[in-house]
Every structure is written in C-alpha cells, then in structure tokens.
Design a protein around this motif. Sequence first.
Motif, PDB file in Angstrom:
ATOM      1  N   PHE A 120      88.070  82.089 -53.096  1.00  0.00           N
ATOM      2  CA  PHE A 120      87.172  81.558 -54.134  1.00  0.00           C
ATOM      3  C   PHE A 120      87.106  82.466 -55.356  1.00  0.00           C
ATOM      4  CE2 PHE A 120      84.884  78.729 -50.955  1.00  0.00           C
ATOM      5  CZ  PHE A 120      85.330  77.574 -51.556  1.00  0.00           C
ATOM      6  N   LEU A 121      87.150  83.797 -55.073  1.00  0.00           N
ATOM      7  CA  LEU A 121      87.111  84.707 -56.223  1.00  0.00           C
ATOM      8  C   LEU A 121      88.337  84.496 -57.095  1.00  0.00           C
ATOM      9  CD1 LEU A 121      85.869  88.282 -55.308  1.00  0.00           C
ATOM     10  CD2 LEU A 121      84.866  86.629 -56.864  1.00  0.00           C
ATOM     11  N   GLY A 122      89.467  84.259 -56.451  1.00  0.00           N
ATOM     12  CA  GLY A 122      90.699  83.959 -57.184  1.00  0.00           C
ATOM     13  C   GLY A 122      90.470  82.737 -58.068  1.00  0.00           C
ATOM     14  N   GLY A 172      80.566  79.122 -52.587  1.00  0.00           N
ATOM     15  CA  GLY A 172      81.450  79.613 -51.521  1.00  0.00           C
ATOM     16  C   GLY A 172      81.452  81.126 -51.453  1.00  0.00           C
ATOM     17  N   VAL A 173      81.570  81.783 -52.626  1.00  0.00           N
ATOM     18  CA  VAL A 173      81.612  83.255 -52.628  1.00  0.00           C
ATOM     19  C   VAL A 173      80.276  83.797 -52.128  1.00  0.00           C
ATOM     20  CG1 VAL A 173      81.718  85.305 -54.086  1.00  0.00           C
ATOM     21  CG2 VAL A 173      83.349  83.471 -54.412  1.00  0.00           C
ATOM     22  N   VAL A 204      88.549  86.341 -46.312  1.00  0.00           N
ATOM     23  CA  VAL A 204      89.594  85.413 -46.765  1.00  0.00           C
ATOM     24  C   VAL A 204      88.989  84.364 -47.703  1.00  0.00           C
ATOM     25  CG1 VAL A 204      91.233  83.638 -45.997  1.00  0.00           C
ATOM     26  CG2 VAL A 204      90.998  85.753 -44.708  1.00  0.00           C
ATOM     27  N   THR A 205      87.813  83.840 -47.307  1.00  0.00           N
ATOM     28  CA  THR A 205      87.166  82.830 -48.138  1.00  0.00           C
ATOM     29  C   THR A 205      86.772  83.415 -49.495  1.00  0.00           C
ATOM     30  OG1 THR A 205      86.297  81.898 -46.106  1.00  0.00           O
ATOM     31  CG2 THR A 205      85.319  81.091 -48.128  1.00  0.00           C
ATOM     32  N   PRO A 247      87.840  75.813 -46.768  1.00  0.00           N
ATOM     33  CA  PRO A 247      86.960  75.453 -47.888  1.00  0.00           C
ATOM     34  C   PRO A 247      87.652  75.596 -49.234  1.00  0.00           C
ATOM     35  CG  PRO A 247      85.875  76.999 -46.414  1.00  0.00           C
ATOM     36  CD  PRO A 247      87.295  76.892 -45.966  1.00  0.00           C
ATOM     37  N   VAL A 248      88.463  76.676 -49.371  1.00  0.00           N
ATOM     38  CA  VAL A 248      89.162  76.897 -50.646  1.00  0.00           C
ATOM     39  C   VAL A 248      90.166  75.761 -50.880  1.00  0.00           C
ATOM     40  CG1 VAL A 248      90.572  78.512 -51.979  1.00  0.00           C
ATOM     41  CG2 VAL A 248      88.917  79.379 -50.314  1.00  0.00           C
ATOM     42  N   ALA A 249      90.897  75.420 -49.799  1.00  0.00           N
ATOM     43  CA  ALA A 249      91.888  74.343 -49.921  1.00  0.00           C
ATOM     44  C   ALA A 249      91.203  73.041 -50.295  1.00  0.00           C
ATOM     45  CB  ALA A 249      92.629  74.193 -48.592  1.00  0.00           C
ATOM     46  N   ALA A 250      90.059  72.755 -49.644  1.00  0.00           N
ATOM     47  CA  ALA A 250      89.341  71.506 -49.923  1.00  0.00           C
ATOM     48  C   ALA A 250      88.879  71.473 -51.372  1.00  0.00           C
ATOM     49  CB  ALA A 250      88.152  71.360 -48.976  1.00  0.00           C
TER      50      ALA A 250
END
Length: 616
Positions: A158-160, A297-298, A153-154, A41-44
């Motif tokens: 996303f937090l990043g 996401g988060v 990990v997700t 999801p983060v990559a997308a």
Amino acid sequence: MTTATSPAGRRLAVAASLARRAAPGTLGLHLALTLLAAGLPVAATWLTKLLLDGLVGTATTGHLLTLGTALALTGMAAGAQPHVTQYLRGELDRRIGLLAQDEVFRAVEGFTGLRRFEDPAFLDRLRLAQRSGGSPYANQALDGLLGAARAVVTVVGFLGSLLVLSPPMAAVVLCAGVPALLAQVLLSRRRARMLWDLGPVERREMFYGDLLSTVEAAKEIRLFGTGRFFRERMTGEKRTANAAKRSVDRGEVRTQGLLALLAAAVSGGGLLWAVAAARTGALTPGDVTVFVAAVAGVQGALASLAAEAANAHQALLLLDHHVAVTSAGPDLVRARGEVPPLRSGIELRDVWFRYSPDHPWVLRGVDLRIPHGSALALVGLNGAGKSTLVKLLCRFYDPTRGAILWDGTDLRELDVSRLRERIGAVFQDYMHYDLTAHENIALGDLAALDDEERLRAAAARAGIHDRLARLPYGYRTLLSRMFFMDTEKDDPENGVLLSGGEWQRVALARAFLRDARDLMILDEPSAGLDAEAEHEIHTSLRHARQGRTSLLISHRLGAVREADRIVVLAEGRVAEQGTHAALLAQGGPYARLFGLQAEGYRGASDDTAALTGGGS
Ligand SMILES: Nc1ncnc2c1ncn2[C@@H]1O[C@H](COP(=O)(O)OP(=O)(O)OP(=O)(O)O)[C@@H](O)[C@H]1O
C-alpha cells in the motif's frame, strides 16, 4: 536456566524448533498462505482502480471482463483464506500444544528429588509453562510473527501505491503508524510482567477454589463454618488480580485510543486532500479509490503489525517459562552407578539435613546401620525427623552433610531410578488415585497391570480383597466420584468411596506388590486401621519382612516391639537403640513412651474389668 532477559533470537529459535518438530507440513502451508493473503488487499485495490479507470475510460469489454474476473477471484481467495488459516492455526495449536506439554512433563518427570516441588518461584514457572499446553506460546509467537510479516507485506504494497499518488502523504501515514508499533511493544512487556507478578496471587486463588470444592475439605469447612472465610479470601485474591489486569487494560485503552484518534485525523486529512486533487483532475476516480484503500490499508496493517508484534513479543517472553522448565536439568546430581542387590546393609554416616539454608536442622548427625535382612523400627515424637530420614533413604533429597551408603557406596553415586526399583514403601501421606481399584494397586509395580492374580494376592494380604471383589465392577470399579468412566456413563453406581482404613489397605496392597524388593519402608502403615485390622496387618507385615531388610515407623510401640532393633530419634539424633527388652531395661525415652502407652491400655483393661464385674 534461561531468564526473562534472554535474547529474542534464542526464544524465537525455540518457538520455531517446537513448531518444526510438531508439525512441519502445517507450518509450511500456514506460512505460504499467510504471505499470499498479505498481497490480496493490495491486489484487490489495484484491480478495482484499473476497473474503475477502465469503465470511465476507453477499455475494451474483454479487458474489463478479465479485470472483473480477476477481482472476483481475489475476493473469493480473500473470503476463503481466513477459514483455512484458522484451521491451520488450530492444528498448529493442537500439535505444538501436545509437544510442549509432553516436553514440560517429561522434564518434570526428570526431577528426581522433591525440592523443586517446594519452591514457589519454580511452581509459578511450571504453572505458566503448563498453560502452554492449551494455547502454546510458541504458536502464539509464530502466529504473531507471521501476522507481523503479513502486515509488513501489506504495508509495503500500500505504501508503494501511496508513493505513486502522493509521497508526502505516504510519509505522514507511515510516521503516524510508528508510535503505535512502539507503544504496543511496551504494553506487551508490561502485560507479561504483570502475568508473572500475578503468579502467586492466582495460585492462592486456585488453592481456595479447590479447597471450597473438594470433598476432603467439605466436612471441616461446614462444621467450622469457614466457607465464607475462604470464599472471601478467594475473591480477595481475584480482586487483586483483577485490579492489576484492569490497570494494564486501562493503560492499553488510553494508549490505543490516542493512537486511533491520530490515525483518524491522518485519514480524514488525506481524504480531503484526495477529493480536492480529484476535483482539479490531478487524480482519477480510480486513484481516489486506491488512495482511500491505501490509507486505511497502511493504517490497518501498521496497527495489526504493532498488535501482532506485541503478541509475538509477549508470547516469546512467556515461552521463557517453558524453556526454564524444560532446560532446568536434574535437581539432584545424576550418577550411573549400578545398584546391586543389598548384601551387607545400609548405613547412615553422620547425616545432617535441613530442607534449605533458611530452615532449622532436622537431622543433626545421625549414625545408623540397617543390616541386610534385619527389621529396624524408628520411633520418636512428632517432628523428630523420621519421615525426613525415609525421604533421604529414597534419595528425594541428598544429606546436607554426611552420607548414606548402600553396601558401602554413597547413594549419590548410584543410579537413582535403579535404587528406587530396589525399594518398596508405604508413605505416611500415601496417595488416593482417582482410578480403578485394579489400577490403584497395580501402580505399585506396573509390570503387574495385567496380572490379576498378583493384584488379588496383594489385596488379600492387605485384607482388602473381599471388599474390592464385592464392588459394583469388582476390581474395575473407580475409587472416586470425581469423574465418570466412559463405560459407565449411565450407571448411578459409578465410582465408590472407600473409608480411610480401606484406603490404607489399598496402599498396603500397592506396597505388597513390591515386597520382593531389597528394602521395605513402612511409614505408619497401620495408623488408620482398627485394632483387629492392625493386628492382622502387622502379622502380615512381619511375614513380608521375614528375612528382608525393612524400616518400620510407628507411633504405636506395640507394633514395633518385635523389630530386630528399635531406634529412638529425638531432636534429629539417635537418642538410643536396642531391642524392645533392652530399651525397656535401659529405662530411657523409649521405656517412658512405652510406659505411657501401656498405661493407657492398662487403664482401658481396668475399665473393661470393672464393666464385667472383675478387677479392683
Ligand atoms: N518439605 C519440608 N520443608 C520444610 N520443612 C519440613 C518439610 N518436611 C518436614 N519438615 C520439617 O521437618 C521436621 C521433621 O519432620 P518429619 O516429617 O520428618 O517428622 P516425623 O518424625 O516424621 O514426624 P511425625 O511423627 O509427626 O510424622 C518438622 O519440623 C517439619 O516441620
């Protein structure tokens, strides 16, 4: 025994060990795929941002195509991953379930005595441990943990992203998720406790359900009209269970509803801020996309972290039941002593026994000798302790005081499996197995499973051979209407029900398979037989006993009169013993009981004489 307060680490180690032993390859693949899926999801989101910013900016077509292709591949991976994961999870469930079930029943098989089967608390544990065969707690726990790891990990990804765009917003979103995590853990604790407390309730419900659907109970239930009574009791138990589950569910709805409202408020506020920031040019359209996806996401990942952690926690608590059963250890002290063939005899030396400290004494200082090669009969009123004595001889329990000696050696010093190999028995409450006639007899000695001759000879001695041979599939006919055999699915004649006396003969045939053993125990072997069959069986039993050590229990004193010695048990003690003639001459309890039974028969013969015109 492990208790519900065992450290989580130990439980986790048990879960991991089960999974590793059951399916190491599948576990590794599941682990790798889960972690890979966490980053998708983060990559997308970042690919979407870059694509959007590229579209409104000055990116080359080649760059845009690369981004588009990467985004499409990410989407394909995200689409396929849940299905592969589901398969891997199912496979782990199946394999761990098989191993967990095998471990539980291997442990149960290792309980050499009967006490644990009479302990309601242990039976509840066993039932919960048994459930792990269907949907293994170990896999639920690992799956929960993997889900939680994936969520972490997700969240980190996303937090990043959020930190890059708005550090305060990242902090707010994170803080809103923490209560959800704590609440879920508390809720799962409550659910696990509720499941444990409901154990006895669900067991009673199951008992009433079984009662209402078994043929054994159907006659009395119909005749006495007790169906409604049992049904209401069953629904009462179900209502109690439902009320407890409803209360936990309501607590969850309240808590989760509040947390969802909090999450929605945070997202709504964040969205307003992002739109405002985009208007002032502080954020690009791509940034807004990342922001919206990151908040959702988060929050989604934190909720799933909380739910997965709670699932893992609950499954780990339930895994304790598996651990408790599999690590319960032997219920009777184990010894390795060889059991040589009986030479001198068996002796009960001042044997005292009660089923538990809360129960009254059943045996109160029994002194008894069963010399090798002799036939001993045990008689006494209902509840005198005869069957209990048999259970002690088979070492299903140890005497509370005193000892039972096999050629002078205490049974507690002998290997219990070897001891039982030397014993043949028909119990008062013998088993009806929902298996074929062949198997029902062969269970007496599995070595005879493929030995038709031996099985038929045993059945013939028990007077049941002709009946079994005439069954639709002969000895291969199922003695049950509980289920179909694969080979007979379309056959209406599938499964046959035997009469009580016929079942008793099958049980006797099973015992006859073991009659070369050192000690033959016959607890009411002819209670269900007609007079002619009883006579025939006792003649057969006398032959079987000839020269063997045997213990016969019967309320029909005519059946025991030829025993070498008759022992009368009363109030847990040997009241008197001797041959039939000696006991009659003594005029004690045996003579009184025999007199009463003979009286009945004399009355009957007087009636017969009257009917035929003879007698007075
Ligand atoms: N598993 C058990 N737990 C607690 N008490 C038991 C158990 N089994 C039997 N008892 C009790 O022990 C006593 C003796 O029972 P036992 O079955 O040995 O008597 P018995 O002489 O064989 O009787 P019967 O002639 O009716 O078969 C009875 O009071 C019975 O209630």
